[in-house]
Scaffold this active site. Structure first.
Site, PDB file in Angstrom:
ATOM      1  N   GLY A 132       0.818  -1.218   0.000  1.00  0.00           N
ATOM      2  CA  GLY A 132       0.000   0.000   0.000  1.00  0.00           C
ATOM      3  C   GLY A 132       0.847   1.260   0.000  1.00  0.00           C
ATOM      4  N   GLU A 134      -2.857 -23.047   4.467  1.00  0.00           N
ATOM      5  CA  GLU A 134      -1.866 -23.041   3.384  1.00  0.00           C
ATOM      6  C   GLU A 134      -0.566 -23.699   3.835  1.00  0.00           C
ATOM      7  OE1 GLU A 134      -3.333 -19.166   0.809  1.00  0.00           O
ATOM      8  OE2 GLU A 134      -1.640 -18.914   2.146  1.00  0.00           O
ATOM      9  N   ARG A 139      -9.583 -24.475  16.863  1.00  0.00           N
ATOM     10  CA  ARG A 139     -10.454 -24.410  18.053  1.00  0.00           C
ATOM     11  C   ARG A 139     -11.937 -24.566  17.713  1.00  0.00           C
ATOM     12  NH1 ARG A 139     -10.005 -17.954  19.684  1.00  0.00           N
ATOM     13  NH2 ARG A 139     -10.760 -17.130  17.707  1.00  0.00           N
ATOM     14  N   HIS A 144     -14.181 -26.345 -23.977  1.00  0.00           N
ATOM     15  CA  HIS A 144     -14.146 -27.780 -23.721  1.00  0.00           C
ATOM     16  C   HIS A 144     -12.837 -28.404 -24.220  1.00  0.00           C
ATOM     17  CE1 HIS A 144     -15.887 -31.703 -22.962  1.00  0.00           C
ATOM     18  NE2 HIS A 144     -15.453 -32.091 -24.149  1.00  0.00           N
TER      19      HIS A 144
HETATM   20  P1  NDP Z   1      -7.166 -15.638   9.968  1.00  0.00           P
HETATM   21  O1  NDP Z   1      -7.860 -14.549  10.681  1.00  0.00           O
HETATM   22  O2  NDP Z   1      -7.575 -15.998   8.589  1.00  0.00           O
HETATM   23  O3  NDP Z   1      -7.242 -16.960  10.839  1.00  0.00           O
HETATM   24  C1  NDP Z   1      -6.863 -16.992  12.183  1.00  0.00           C
HETATM   25  C2  NDP Z   1      -7.163 -18.358  12.733  1.00  0.00           C
HETATM   26  O4  NDP Z   1      -6.652 -18.475  14.045  1.00  0.00           O
HETATM   27  C3  NDP Z   1      -8.653 -18.651  12.813  1.00  0.00           C
HETATM   28  O5  NDP Z   1      -8.844 -19.994  12.492  1.00  0.00           O
HETATM   29  C4  NDP Z   1      -8.974 -18.349  14.267  1.00  0.00           C
HETATM   30  O6  NDP Z   1     -10.045 -19.089  14.768  1.00  0.00           O
HETATM   31  C5  NDP Z   1      -7.703 -18.827  14.937  1.00  0.00           C
HETATM   32  N1  NDP Z   1      -7.462 -18.138  16.199  1.00  0.00           N
HETATM   33  C6  NDP Z   1      -7.524 -16.809  16.445  1.00  0.00           C
HETATM   34  N2  NDP Z   1      -7.217 -16.563  17.736  1.00  0.00           N
HETATM   35  C7  NDP Z   1      -6.964 -17.743  18.308  1.00  0.00           C
HETATM   36  C8  NDP Z   1      -6.606 -18.137  19.620  1.00  0.00           C
HETATM   37  N3  NDP Z   1      -6.446 -17.243  20.596  1.00  0.00           N
HETATM   38  N4  NDP Z   1      -6.426 -19.445  19.875  1.00  0.00           N
HETATM   39  C9  NDP Z   1      -6.586 -20.363  18.890  1.00  0.00           C
HETATM   40  N5  NDP Z   1      -6.932 -20.056  17.626  1.00  0.00           N
HETATM   41  C10 NDP Z   1      -7.114 -18.758  17.343  1.00  0.00           C
HETATM   42  O7  NDP Z   1      -5.633 -15.230  10.045  1.00  0.00           O
HETATM   43  P2  NDP Z   1      -4.357 -15.773   9.288  1.00  0.00           P
HETATM   44  O8  NDP Z   1      -3.265 -15.611  10.285  1.00  0.00           O
HETATM   45  O9  NDP Z   1      -4.577 -17.101   8.677  1.00  0.00           O
HETATM   46  O10 NDP Z   1      -4.186 -14.725   8.118  1.00  0.00           O
HETATM   47  C11 NDP Z   1      -4.040 -13.337   8.421  1.00  0.00           C
HETATM   48  C12 NDP Z   1      -4.484 -12.487   7.271  1.00  0.00           C
HETATM   49  O11 NDP Z   1      -3.622 -12.668   6.179  1.00  0.00           O
HETATM   50  C13 NDP Z   1      -5.886 -12.824   6.800  1.00  0.00           C
HETATM   51  O12 NDP Z   1      -6.714 -11.770   7.141  1.00  0.00           O
HETATM   52  C14 NDP Z   1      -5.782 -12.957   5.316  1.00  0.00           C
HETATM   53  O13 NDP Z   1      -6.580 -11.971   4.716  1.00  0.00           O
HETATM   54  C15 NDP Z   1      -4.336 -12.694   4.971  1.00  0.00           C
HETATM   55  N6  NDP Z   1      -3.828 -13.793   4.133  1.00  0.00           N
HETATM   56  C16 NDP Z   1      -4.305 -13.963   2.882  1.00  0.00           C
HETATM   57  C17 NDP Z   1      -3.858 -15.003   2.107  1.00  0.00           C
HETATM   58  C18 NDP Z   1      -4.391 -15.193   0.742  1.00  0.00           C
HETATM   59  O14 NDP Z   1      -5.002 -14.273   0.205  1.00  0.00           O
HETATM   60  N7  NDP Z   1      -4.216 -16.361   0.149  1.00  0.00           N
HETATM   61  C19 NDP Z   1      -2.862 -15.942   2.588  1.00  0.00           C
HETATM   62  C20 NDP Z   1      -2.440 -15.697   3.929  1.00  0.00           C
HETATM   63  C21 NDP Z   1      -2.910 -14.655   4.657  1.00  0.00           C
HETATM   64  P3  NDP Z   1     -11.574 -18.605  14.586  1.00  0.00           P
HETATM   65  O15 NDP Z   1     -11.973 -18.983  13.192  1.00  0.00           O
HETATM   66  O16 NDP Z   1     -12.299 -19.386  15.611  1.00  0.00           O
HETATM   67  O17 NDP Z   1     -11.590 -17.146  14.838  1.00  0.00           O
END
Ligand code: NDP
Length: 469
Positions: A31, A198, A215, A452
């Site tokens: 950005g 991933e 979780r 196709h």
């Molecule tokens: P996400 O927010 O996608 O996922 C976080 C995960 O961690 C969720 O499953 C969440 O659970 C879990 N979580 C959060 N807090 C805790 C906790 N205290 N204890 C246990 N589990 C927990 O974050 P990521 O780190 O995967 O990615 C970060 C950002 O990076 C995303 O917003 C994404 O947009 C971007 N990104 C994009 C990619 C792409 O476009 N291909 C690739 C990688 C990253 P719950 O679901 O229950 O909240």
């Protein structure tokens, strides 16, 4: 005529008054770099930019780019297996991680240099230093220098979040994966989001034994339920052990790695534990209080639809604002900011219908628009869905199924959402997103002749809804 809030606009060359710069950008990621290049290169503003680490930011240096290269690397063993079914006398032996890392480092150096070249070509003055706000027009650099600017753009991104639990310091995050000296023989990945899924697939493909704790009840929360169930099944079948409803209680150092005690009562030593539990805005120690910039509950900088903060001279774009945390979105926010403030072309970044892909394996998940669950809440819908074994891998004896899904409004006939689980789903969803962004109806999809034989032809040949709601 658009009404600009106080302080927006008039950042053109010649409006410098007593400031060192028209614009000072904090953060050299996607950005910030886009905003700096457009403001300076296209609109003639005098721009300075400070980056404390490496130019290119998370996406280029420790995110999307190295991750995608690791996705490619990890896909070769199954490709070679398939090649054998196609008649090749092919064999794959050990993965040379240090060699891959050397190649990766060289590629990241090349990209960083390209970013630096782009900035210097646009005559942006760069500072290899950390910058902190002092007041609404002043930044202090870690070199001791103090600089002033008519406008300041904060584009510092986010940083991995690891919850506070006993032994948390033993965990690594996606930041450290690219720097590992050697790949562990086993790994525990905690989280169920983009990064967790991933990297579970990447490490599994590279020969690491992977366990994933999530979780909740199903990984990839927020994506279409049917699609996330399908992806989770494929990840499991490829060899990753996913435990849903499971979390870590504590970690301690042990022979051979890290001993993990989990909520399901299990105890096990893993070679490494990777936390992928989300990212938080990197606002700590940025001087936001000193400058009077408002932040939200997660530490994100609160901005309006123009990316302007409550302090008129200070703007913010990208993950630090915690809107849609994706590189192309940050780039668009940065570009719109520069056009608005320096180009006399006020425009807001468009956050509607942003497509994205999760680069899981064997198949990716590409998605745009509403999930079936979201669409149901806004009116009557028809759901079109198909699942089949694609020609290429079926020939090689693989059972993995592709999934194509369209969520259609029963009243307007518009395609509200598209969800694809397939090889190269990221490429496919980019094209589907154009039609959906244009407001295409199901009938217009159907009127488009199929290509196709492809997998994507299914998107224009699904005749009957599998359900209505
Ligand atoms: P996400 O927010 O996608 O996922 C976080 C995960 O961690 C969720 O499953 C969440 O659970 C879990 N979580 C959060 N807090 C805790 C906790 N205290 N204890 C246990 N589990 C927990 O974050 P990521 O780190 O995967 O990615 C970060 C950002 O990076 C995303 O917003 C994404 O947009 C971007 N990104 C994009 C990619 C792409 O476009 N291909 C690739 C990688 C990253 P719950 O679901 O229950 O909240």
């Amino acid at each position: 005529m658009l009404q600009l809030r106080k302080g927006r606009g008039c950042g053109m060359k010649g409006c410098l008054m007593d400031f060192d710069f028209d614009l000072f950008v904090i953060g050299g990621g996607s950005g910030g770099v886009r905003a700096a290049r457009i403001a300076a290169g296209e609109h003639g503003a005098k721009v300075g930019l400070a980056e404390e680490y490496r130019m290119g930011g998370t996406c280029v240096i420790r995110g999307c780019v190295p991750k995608k290269l690791m996705v490619f690397a990890s896909g070769y063993p199954s490709l070679v297996e398939d090649a054998r079914a196609y008649g090749w006398d092919a064999e794959i032996r050990d993965f040379d991680w240090p060699q891959f890392r050397r190649q990766l480092d060289a590629e990241l150096d090349r990209l960083e240099n390209a970013y630096r070249g782009g900035l210097s070509g646009a005559k942006v003055e760069t500072y290899n230093a950390r910058a902190e706000l002092v007041d609404p027009h002043t930044v202090k650099l870690s070199t001791g220098e103090t600089l002033t600017a008519k406008h300041i753009l904060i584009a510092v991104g986010g940083t991995p979040f690891v919850p506070d639990l006993p032994g948390a310091e033993l965990a690594i995050t996606s930041n450290e994966i690219f720097k590992l000296e050697a790949l562990p023989s086993s790994v525990l990945i905690v989280g169920g989001g983009f990064i967790a899924c991933e990297f579970a697939c990447i490490l599994n493909g590279l020969g690491v034994e992977v366990t994933q704790f999530y979780r909740g009840a199903q990984v990839l929360r927020g994506f279409d339920d049917e699609a996330r169930g399908h992806v989770a099944e494929l990840i499991r079948e490829s060899g990753v052990t996913i435990h849903c409803g499971t979390d870590v209680i504590e970690m301690e150092r042990a022979e051979g790695g890290v001993k993990v005690t989990a909520t399901d009562g299990s105890e096990r030593v893993y070679g490494a534990v990777v936390y992928a539990t989300g990212r938080v805005p990197k606002t700590e120690g940025l001087g936001l209080e000193a400058a009077g910039v408002e932040t939200g509950r997660r530490g994100e900088i609160v901005v309006d639809e123009w990316s302007q903060t409550n302090v008129p001279s200070i703007y913010a774009v990208g993950d630090v604002t915690d809107r849609i945390n994706l590189t192309p979105v940050a780039i668009r926010e940065g570009h719109a900011f520069a056009d608005t403030v320096f180009g006399a072309n006020p425009r807001k970044p468009d956050h509607d219908l942003v497509a994205s892909a999760v680069f899981t394996q064997p198949f990716e998940l590409g998605t745009v628009g509403m999930t079936e669950e979201e669409a149901r809440c806004q009116g009557p819908i028809e759901v079109y869905s198909a699942s089949f074994r694609p020609m290429k891998t079926l020939f090689a004896g693989r059972q993995a199924r592709v999934m194509m899904k369209l969520v259609v409004s029963a009243t307007t006939r518009r395609v509200l959402g598209c969800h694809i689980v397939a090889p190269e789903a990221g490429e496919m969803i980019q094209l589907a997103a154009i039609a959906i962004k244009m407001g295409a109806t199901k009938e217009q999809f159907d009127a488009t002749c199929a290509v196709h034989p492809t997998m994507a032809e299914e998107l224009v040949t699904m005749r009957k809804p599998v359900r209505t709601a």
